[in-house]
Design an enzyme around this catalytic site. Structure first.
Site, short mmCIF file in Angstrom:
data_model
loop_
_atom_site.label_atom_id
_atom_site.label_comp_id
_atom_site.label_asym_id
_atom_site.label_seq_id
_atom_site.Cartn_x
_atom_site.Cartn_y
_atom_site.Cartn_z
N ASP A 1 -2.43 -3.35 -12.37
CA ASP A 1 -2.79 -2.13 -12.49
C ASP A 1 -3.89 -1.40 -11.40
OD1 ASP A 1 -1.22 -1.93 -14.79
OD2 ASP A 1 -2.80 -2.65 -15.99
N ARG B 1 8.52 10.09 23.69
CA ARG B 1 7.10 9.55 24.34
C ARG B 1 6.60 10.23 25.58
NH1 ARG B 1 6.45 4.12 23.08
NH2 ARG B 1 7.93 3.02 21.66
#
Length: 744
Positions: free
Chosen positions: A169, A481
């Site tokens: 949690d 790139r």
């Protein structure tokens, strides 16, 4: 071994000889608990302490007998990748009584255990602290009843406690992430991604209920990660009239041709009057008000199951090692502490300070002080909530910032991707576009990086255009790139033609699990895996830590034939034990001569008759697939912060009388990234002193400090710098303003 700088604090000076450590898991199970257990056992044995499993949590401590067993190095082999907890976890009513704790103390004294590592939630850790406070009194009572000698009371007078929070949690204050949370998010997002395909096919609305009785972290972060239409959490109930607001939003999304709606409900969700909001109630509302085909999916214990994520394995391993160090350094005056994560650093905090703040959150919710509850959850939680609100609800045009006589607020901002595609890029683009529009700017998308920019492949992009992008892998804008140097003039022309005032660039410096499982079923086999990363060894190093590798070769830490030979000899010895398998990782550019093929042939030849080898080059599969919850959320939040920074700079540097932005080069081109515990904007001009531009890596890599952990947990003798350890800090209470700066 090389000489160590005098100012370094090395853990070799900390001896566990004569000490006994007990490790237990308590409360609900969480993925990654086994990694923590493994780290405690191996680090404890490494420093020559005795280590004991305490099976079935506090129940096993109370019952004693075969529930408390001394373990060996091999006892924790092959548990790193296993979910749940192999030593069991059970609720124990008896431990809540003094009589039960008296039995537990007796059972520990019989084995000389005065150091406890407790892995569990706030209830388990609170129980451990009470046990510690009562310890001397319990021993005296045992001595008076004749169960132990007076000498034992003097010898074992102090009990040291260190906690690690295992809870899916993420409901414990003082730590950014608890063990198991990331894995639970993986389970949720896997289900959401699967549901989205069927929901789109049938134009359905899905209401997903996730765990979180008292904490909405899982619901909030999964909503952020999948771009949910609405989320219900206990810390921040919806305003009065939410029923109508939600239905209006769902209708508007359908009107914009969105074929599905996702609503996420934490199991503990409430309204502003502290009345429960259930998934069935939400479903009935949508059906009655809108007539949408609506289904409920309750994930339940699926969120606890499965293999722990790489993040949880690394987190748990680091926490386990830190826990042992904390026990070795503990004094009678040291309070019980919990080891936690802040940014990318392990820290120690007083256990009861964390528990007290966690309890204050619930108190604030009970008293309907919801803003206070959110603040107490911490900067990270508050930032998640603010980012979700920013990205999920489009403000009407009439409410967007407008130019006035004194300054301009409406600028043209372009977004582009560069370098290799990376999971999370699309989440970052979505966030940039929506935050930019909220700030009042006109947002533009550049297709195919700088090359596309030079060719004029630029278009305006709207709020709806980026819907559903968070879960998409790769780069939807396209990326190359190509460096901008050869296109500078053409890019400048395009910026002038489209009146671009600011540019946001998302890109780089311009999976070992299944293989390990295969090896587990095969005796006397070593797998040699090549990872990507250019000259940066992060993937090889952290992958090695997450997978329990025997070695990881990286460019940043040069190696020679002697080290290779030592690794082969180490594996040869390992094959004589019950752990008859090995895993070796090599970063693709770690050494131009010691290639993957060379290492494979060397290991095959030297291990002949003892083990055989297999090799695998992972290649571009590392770039593919859907982004993880962490990548989606990190990309989303870091991108939102970047656009807000751009917006602030534009307003500061705009001259109304000339209608232009005048920015200096010193601080108008910045890199945003995490340093230690905070997100920092750093001028690019400063990077020339901090970066190795030839190899495209930083000169200092924070993760290199973690390399010894992998070696220690693989049973190598090595040095480990613990200069950053040992400082007990206090739980920070931040102001609402702090959520805007630094936290991620």
């Amino acid at each position: 071994m090389a000489d160590q700088p005098a100012d370094k604090k090395l853990f070799e000076n900390l001896s566990g000889a004569g000490k006994a450590i007990g490790v237990l898991t308590s409360g609900g199970d969480a993925q990654g608990m086994n990694a923590a257990v493994r780290a405690v056992v191996r680090m404890g044995i490494y420093v020559e302490a005795k280590v004991y499993f305490i099976y079935e949590g506090y129940q096993g401590m109370v019952d004693g007998g075969d529930n408390i067993v001394e373990v060996s190095w091999e006892s924790v082999s092959s548990i790193l990748q296993v979910g749940g907890t192999v030593i069991g976890s059970a609720r124990c009513k008896e431990f809540r009584t003094r009589e039960g704790r008296l039995k537990a103390a007796f059972n520990l004294i019989q084995r000389g255990i005065t150091n406890l590592c407790v892995i569990g939630g706030d209830g388990s850790l609170t129980g451990a602290n009470l046990f510690r406070e009562e310890w001397s009194g319990l021993l005296e009572e045992l001595a008076q009843s004749g169960k132990i000698e007076e000498e034992a009371v003097k010898k074992y007078v102090y009990l040291n406690i260190v906690g690690m929070v295992g809870s899916i949690d993420n409901d414990f204050c003082g730590t950014d992430m608890t063990i198991g949370t990331d894995s639970a998010l993986h389970r949720i997002i896997e289900v959401v991604d699967a549901i989205m395909t069927t929901a789109q096919s049938h134009q359905r609305t899905f209401v997903l209920e996730v765990m979180g009785r008292h904490c909405g972290y899982l619901a909030l972060v999964s909503a952020l990660a999948c771009g949910a239409d609405w989320v219900f959490i206990p810390e921040y109930p919806p305003e009065e009239g939410w029923e109508e607001q939600m239905c209006v939003k769902l209708s508007e999304n359908r009107a914009r041709k969105k074929r599905l709606n996702i609503i996420i409900v934490a199991e503990g969700a409430i309204d502003s009057h502290n009345k429960p909001i259930t998934s069935e109630k939400v479903k009935d509302l949508v059906v009655q008000q809108l007539g949408f085909d609506t289904r409920v999916t309750i994930l339940g214990h699926v969120q606890r199951g499965g293999t722990p994520s790489a993040f949880d394995r690394i987190l748990a391993s680091r926490m386990g090692v830190e826990a042992v160090l904390a026990l070795l350094e503990a004094t009678p005056d040291t309070p019980a502490c919990v080891v936690s994560l802040s940014g990318n650093q392990a820290v120690r905090l007083p256990l009861m300070e964390c528990v007290q703040m966690t309890q204050e959150v619930q108190k604030a919710m009970d008293e309907r002080k919801f803003c206070e509850a959110v603040r107490l959850r911490g900067r990270s939680f508050e930032n998640n909530l603010n980012t979700y609100k920013l990205l999920s609800h489009r403000r009407p045009d009439a409410e967007l910032p407008k130019d006035d006589l004194s300054c301009s607020t409406n600028f043209n901002v372009a977004v582009l991707n560069v370098g290799a595609p990376a999971a999370g890029m699309n989440a970052a683009v979505r966030s940039a576009v929506r935050v930019g529009i909220t700030e009042g700017h006109n947002m533009f998308a550049v297709i195919d990086g700088f090359e596309g920019f030079a060719r004029g492949q630029i278009k305006e992009i709207s709020w709806g255009d980026v819907g559903g992008w968070t879960g998409q892998g790769g780069s939807l804008l396209g990326t190359k790139r190509t460096l901008p140097a050869k296109y500078l003039e053409k890019i400048a022309d395009q910026m002038r033609a489209n009146n671009i005032n600011a540019l946001m660039v998302i890109g780089g410096f311009e999976t070992c699990d299944r293989i390990k499982q295969s090896a587990s079923g095969t005796k006397r086999r070593v797998f040699i895996i090549e990872t990507m990363g250019g000259y940066c060894g992060y993937l090889a190093n952290m992958g090695g830590l997450a997978a329990g590798a025997d070695a990881a070769y990286v460019f940043e830490e040069q190696f020679d034939i002697r080290e290779l030979q030592a690794n082969v000899e180490h594996l040869t010895e390992k094959m004589k034990t019950s752990i008859q398998r090995g895993l070796v990782l090599r970063n693709e550019n770690s050494n131009e001569n010691y290639t993957t093929d060379f290492i494979y042939q060397l290991y095959s030849e030297e291990g002949k008759g003892v083990f055989d080898c297999r090799k695998n080059v992972l290649g571009h599969m590392q770039q593919g697939g859907a982004p993880s919850p962490f990548d989606r959320n990190f990309g989303t939040k870091i991108s939102a912060k970047a656009v807000q920074w751009i917006s602030k700079k534009l307003k500061e540097t705009y001259r109304k009388e000339e209608g232009k932005v005048f920015a200096n080069t010193q601080d108008s081109v910045c890199l945003l990234g995490m340093r230690r515990r905070n997100l920092l904007f750093q001028p690019v001009v400063d990077l020339k002193d901090q970066a190795d531009f030839v190899h495209r890596i930083p000169k200092e890599q924070w993760w290199l400090k973690l390399r010894p952990l992998m070696k220690i947990l693989a049973k190598y003798k090595t040095s480990y710098d613990v200069s950053d350890s040992g400082q007990l800090e206090h739980v920070a209470r931040h102001s609402p303003k702090e959520a805007e700066t630094g936290a991620i």
